[in-house]
Design a protein around this motif. Structure first.
Motif, PDB file in Angstrom:
ATOM      1  N   GLY A 146       0.806  -1.211   0.000  1.00 16.83           N
ATOM      2  CA  GLY A 146       0.000   0.000   0.000  1.00 16.83           C
ATOM      3  C   GLY A 146       0.839   1.261   0.000  1.00 16.83           C
ATOM      4  O   GLY A 146       2.055   1.224  -0.217  1.00 16.83           O
ATOM      5  N   VAL A 147       0.146   2.361   0.243  1.00 16.51           N
ATOM      6  CA  VAL A 147       0.795   3.670   0.288  1.00 16.51           C
ATOM      7  C   VAL A 147       0.365   4.404   1.555  1.00 16.51           C
ATOM      8  O   VAL A 147      -0.651   4.083   2.167  1.00 16.51           O
ATOM      9  N   GLU A 148       1.193   5.388   1.917  1.00 19.74           N
ATOM     10  CA  GLU A 148       0.820   6.342   2.960  1.00 19.74           C
ATOM     11  C   GLU A 148       0.871   7.711   2.308  1.00 19.74           C
ATOM     12  O   GLU A 148       1.720   7.939   1.440  1.00 19.74           O
ATOM     13  N   TRP A 149      -0.040   8.613   2.665  1.00 20.30           N
ATOM     14  CA  TRP A 149       0.067   9.982   2.115  1.00 20.30           C
ATOM     15  C   TRP A 149      -0.028  11.020   3.209  1.00 20.30           C
ATOM     16  O   TRP A 149      -0.593  10.785   4.277  1.00 20.30           O
ATOM     17  N   ARG A 150       0.568  12.171   2.891  1.00 20.80           N
ATOM     18  CA  ARG A 150       0.446  13.411   3.676  1.00 20.80           C
ATOM     19  C   ARG A 150       0.252  14.499   2.657  1.00 20.80           C
ATOM     20  O   ARG A 150       1.166  14.758   1.865  1.00 20.80           O
ATOM     21  N   GLY A 151      -0.917  15.105   2.645  1.00 21.01           N
ATOM     22  CA  GLY A 151      -1.225  16.069   1.586  1.00 21.01           C
ATOM     23  C   GLY A 151      -1.173  15.342   0.259  1.00 21.01           C
ATOM     24  O   GLY A 151      -1.756  14.268   0.104  1.00 21.01           O
ATOM     25  N   ASN A 152      -0.406  15.894  -0.693  1.00 21.36           N
ATOM     26  CA  ASN A 152      -0.329  15.229  -2.009  1.00 21.36           C
ATOM     27  C   ASN A 152       0.958  14.411  -2.160  1.00 21.36           C
ATOM     28  O   ASN A 152       1.321  14.018  -3.255  1.00 21.36           O
ATOM     29  N   ARG A 153       1.655  14.171  -1.033  1.00 19.20           N
ATOM     30  CA  ARG A 153       2.906  13.395  -1.082  1.00 19.20           C
ATOM     31  C   ARG A 153       2.657  11.952  -0.686  1.00 19.20           C
ATOM     32  O   ARG A 153       2.052  11.676   0.352  1.00 19.20           O
ATOM     33  N   LEU A 154       3.152  11.039  -1.532  1.00 16.89           N
ATOM     34  CA  LEU A 154       2.930   9.606  -1.321  1.00 16.89           C
ATOM     35  C   LEU A 154       4.215   8.898  -0.943  1.00 16.89           C
ATOM     36  O   LEU A 154       5.284   9.233  -1.452  1.00 16.89           O
ATOM     37  N   SER A 155       4.098   7.872  -0.081  1.00 22.81           N
ATOM     38  CA  SER A 155       5.199   6.913   0.117  1.00 22.81           C
ATOM     39  C   SER A 155       4.659   5.560  -0.281  1.00 22.81           C
ATOM     40  O   SER A 155       3.624   5.129   0.237  1.00 22.81           O
ATOM     41  N   LEU A 156       5.352   4.893  -1.185  1.00 22.53           N
ATOM     42  CA  LEU A 156       4.945   3.556  -1.613  1.00 22.53           C
ATOM     43  C   LEU A 156       6.074   2.616  -1.202  1.00 22.53           C
ATOM     44  O   LEU A 156       7.206   2.773  -1.655  1.00 22.53           O
ATOM     45  N   THR A 157       5.781   1.707  -0.291  1.00 19.76           N
ATOM     46  CA  THR A 157       6.851   0.939   0.359  1.00 19.76           C
ATOM     47  C   THR A 157       6.710  -0.547   0.113  1.00 19.76           C
ATOM     48  O   THR A 157       5.600  -1.086   0.126  1.00 19.76           O
ATOM     49  N   ALA A 158       7.855  -1.210  -0.099  1.00 20.14           N
ATOM     50  CA  ALA A 158       7.868  -2.672  -0.158  1.00 20.14           C
ATOM     51  C   ALA A 158       9.174  -3.165   0.431  1.00 20.14           C
ATOM     52  O   ALA A 158      10.200  -2.482   0.373  1.00 20.14           O
ATOM     53  N   GLY A 159       9.116  -4.347   1.017  1.00 20.10           N
ATOM     54  CA  GLY A 159      10.302  -4.929   1.629  1.00 20.10           C
ATOM     55  C   GLY A 159      10.383  -6.399   1.322  1.00 20.10           C
ATOM     56  O   GLY A 159       9.663  -6.918   0.457  1.00 20.10           O
ATOM     57  N   GLY A 160      11.231  -7.075   2.062  1.00 18.90           N
ATOM     58  CA  GLY A 160      11.363  -8.507   1.850  1.00 18.90           C
ATOM     59  C   GLY A 160      12.342  -9.092   2.849  1.00 18.90           C
ATOM     60  O   GLY A 160      13.185  -8.375   3.415  1.00 18.90           O
ATOM     61  N   GLY A 161      12.208 -10.376   3.072  1.00 22.38           N
ATOM     62  CA  GLY A 161      13.038 -11.073   4.053  1.00 22.38           C
ATOM     63  C   GLY A 161      14.467 -11.233   3.572  1.00 22.38           C
ATOM     64  O   GLY A 161      14.716 -11.576   2.417  1.00 22.38           O
ATOM     65  N   ILE A 162      15.417 -10.958   4.488  1.00 22.67           N
ATOM     66  CA  ILE A 162      16.838 -11.161   4.201  1.00 22.67           C
ATOM     67  C   ILE A 162      17.359 -12.234   5.160  1.00 22.67           C
ATOM     68  O   ILE A 162      17.158 -12.116   6.383  1.00 22.67           O
ATOM     69  N   VAL A 163      17.984 -13.262   4.596  1.00 20.75           N
ATOM     70  CA  VAL A 163      18.632 -14.307   5.396  1.00 20.75           C
ATOM     71  C   VAL A 163      20.087 -14.382   4.932  1.00 20.75           C
ATOM     72  O   VAL A 163      20.476 -13.662   4.008  1.00 20.75           O
ATOM     73  N   LYS A 190       7.682  -5.825  -6.237  1.00 15.81           N
ATOM     74  CA  LYS A 190       6.557  -5.598  -5.318  1.00 15.81           C
ATOM     75  C   LYS A 190       5.997  -4.190  -5.489  1.00 15.81           C
ATOM     76  O   LYS A 190       4.783  -3.999  -5.510  1.00 15.81           O
ATOM     77  N   ARG A 191       6.870  -3.204  -5.639  1.00 16.84           N
ATOM     78  CA  ARG A 191       6.364  -1.836  -5.828  1.00 16.84           C
ATOM     79  C   ARG A 191       5.567  -1.726  -7.129  1.00 16.84           C
ATOM     80  O   ARG A 191       4.522  -1.072  -7.165  1.00 16.84           O
ATOM     81  N   ALA A 192       6.054  -2.395  -8.168  1.00 17.88           N
ATOM     82  CA  ALA A 192       5.325  -2.359  -9.449  1.00 17.88           C
ATOM     83  C   ALA A 192       3.947  -3.005  -9.293  1.00 17.88           C
ATOM     84  O   ALA A 192       2.953  -2.512  -9.843  1.00 17.88           O
ATOM     85  N   ALA A 193       3.874  -4.090  -8.526  1.00 15.56           N
ATOM     86  CA  ALA A 193       2.585  -4.770  -8.298  1.00 15.56           C
ATOM     87  C   ALA A 193       1.627  -3.832  -7.554  1.00 15.56           C
ATOM     88  O   ALA A 193       0.429  -3.775  -7.854  1.00 15.56           O
ATOM     89  N   ILE A 194       2.140  -3.080  -6.592  1.00 17.74           N
ATOM     90  CA  ILE A 194       1.296  -2.139  -5.833  1.00 17.74           C
ATOM     91  C   ILE A 194       0.756  -1.052  -6.770  1.00 17.74           C
ATOM     92  O   ILE A 194      -0.442  -0.741  -6.756  1.00 17.74           O
ATOM     93  N   ARG A 195       1.643  -0.507  -7.592  1.00 20.32           N
ATOM     94  CA  ARG A 195       1.208   0.552  -8.524  1.00 20.32           C
ATOM     95  C   ARG A 195       0.090   0.051  -9.424  1.00 20.32           C
ATOM     96  O   ARG A 195      -0.876   0.753  -9.684  1.00 20.32           O
TER      97      ARG A 195
END
Ligand code: ISJ
Length: 339
Positions: free
Chosen positions: A296-313, A328-333
C-alpha cells in the motif's frame, strides 16, 4: 451512500470483508484502547504499536456490495529510491546475519511521489476497493493524512477461541514458479516464519498446520502456510495481536528489543514510514480480522510513500532483493492504479 461518496468524508476507514463486502466507517471516530466488542470498529496503529487507543469506532458504518472502479490511473511524479542506501543497509544486515545475532530481518524501501494537480490521494481508496478477490483492501484517513493498500496477508482472524493465521513469506515471479517450489533459500525463509508461529501459538491450544502451498497473486507468487488454533481459553484480540505481531514475515528472528531497534533504524534510513507492515483490523459481529498492512501507500497532503520490503537471510543477495522490492512496488502501482 454511493461508493464515490466515500472519499468525500474528511475522516474514514475502508475494509473489504471477504464475505460481507465493503465496510466503510465514516468519521469522526471515537478511540479506545481495547476491542469494543459489540461495535463495529477499525484497528489502526503503526508497526511499533505506539498508539495508545488504536481502536476507532466510526460515527456511521456503511456496507456496500458494489465494487467501485476508478478507471483512470492517478498521475504521480515518482522519485526513484536510493540503491546506495539499500546496499549500505544490506551490508550491515549481512554482518548481523553472519555473526548469528540475527537469522532473518525484513527491511523495506519507500519510493516517494507527488500526486498530480487536481487529484486527491483518496481516489486510491476507490481503486484499492476493487482489487482482485485474493487481496484484502484497507484504508484509513483523517485530515490530510492516510494509508491505503490491498494486502494478501492476514495476521489473524479470530472468533471466540478459534484463530486462523498464516505464514506468508518467500517470493518469486510467476514465470519462475517451478524452480521456486524447490528453492531451498526461499523455503528456509518461509519456514522461519512457520516455526515462529508454531512456537508462539502451540502453548495456547490445539494448533494445526496445513502443508506449505503457493499463493499466486498475478505478478508475484509467495509460499503460504495456513495455521488454525482452537485456543484453551477465551483471549482478547489484543492478546493475540501482541503475541503474533510482528511475525518474522515483517519483523525479525530472533525478535528482541535489540533486533527490533536495529530494524527500526534500517527502515528509517530507507525512508520507510512507521505505518508499513502494521496490523490493520476490523472488528465486526463478534469477529476480528487483523491484516498485515503491506502492499500500500501512505500519504500526507499530495505526497505519497509507496513501500515494499522482503526477508533477508544469510543466503540472500543484494541484487536479487533489490529486484524483488522493485517487483513488489510495481505490483502495488498496478493494483492501486498509480501511473
Ligand atoms: C514485506 C513484504 O512482504 C512480505 C515479505 C515477503 C517475503 O519476504 O518474501 C512475502 C510476503 C510478505 O510477508 C512487502 O510486500 O513489502
Amino acid at each position: 451512500m454511493k461508493a464515490e461518496e466515500i472519499i468525500q468524508c474528511p475522516a474514514g476507514a475502508m475494509f473489504r470483508h471477504p464475505e460481507k463486502g465493503l465496510v466503510i466507517g465514516v468519521g469522526p471516530f471515537e478511540e479506545c484502547a481495547d476491542w469494543p466488542e459489540g461495535r463495529t470498529a477499525f484497528y489502526v496503529n503503526d508497526f511499533f504499536l505506539s498508539a495508545a487507543k488504536p481502536w476507532k469506532i466510526p460515527s456511521e458504518v456503511v456496507v456496500l456490495s458494489e465494487s467501485c472502479l476508478r478507471k483512470e490511473p492517478l498521475p504521480v511524479q515518482w522519485e526513484a529510491p536510493s540503491p546506495a542506501a539499500f546496499v549500505q543497509v544490506f551490508e550491515e544486515i549481512a554482518r548481523e546475519l553472519k555473526s548469528g545475532r540475527l537469522v532473518k530481518t525484513v527491511p523495506a524501501v519507500a519510493e516517494k511521489g507527488v500526486i498530480g494537480e487536481g487529484h486527491s490521494p483518496k481516489e486510491i481508496v476507490l481503486a484499492a476497493a476493487s482489487a482482485p478477490d485474493y487481496l484484502y483492501p484497507y484504508a484509513f484517513w483523517e485530515g490530510d493524512r492516510g494509508i491505503c493498500g490491498a494486502t494478501p496477508e492476514i495476521l489473524f482472524r479470530q472468533r471466540g477461541r478459534r484463530l486462523e493465521t498464516m505464514a506468508l513469506a518467500g517470493t518469486a515471479r510467476p514465470e519462475d514458479i517451478e524452480v521456486f517450489r524447490d528453492d531451498a533459500k526461499e523455503i528456509h525463509e518461509h519456514e522461519i516464519v512457520v516455526r515462529a508461529l508454531l512456537s508462539r501459538l502451540s502453548p495456547h491450544g490445539n494448533l494445526v498446520r496445513a502443508p506449505r502451498g503457493i499463493m499466486e497473486l498475478g505478478s508475484l507468487v509467495h509460499f503460504l502456510t495456513p495455521l488454525a488454533l482452537d485456543a484453551d481459553e477465551d483471549l482478547s484480540p489484543g492478546f493475540w495481536l501482541n503475541l503474533l505481531h510482528p511475525t518474522p514475515a515483517l519483523g525479525c528472528q530472533p525478535c528482541t528489543p535489540e533486533t527490533l531497534g536495529l530494524l527500526k533504524q534500517w527502515r528509517e534510513r530507507l525512508r520507510c514510514p512507521a505505518s508499513f507492515g502494521a496490523p490493520f483490523g476490523l472488528g465486526m459481529d463478534g469477529e476480528v480480522i487483523m491484516l498485515v498492512a503491506i502492499r500500500g501507500v501512505e500519504w500526507r497532503g499530495n505526497r505519497l510513500s509507496l513501500t515494499a520490503g522482503g526477508g533477508i537471510v544469510e543466503a540472500s543477495s543484494v541484487t536479487h532483493e533489490w529486484r524483488e522490492f522493485g517487483l513488489k512496488r510495481a505490483a502495488i502501482r498496478r493494483v492501486l492504479g498509480l501511473a
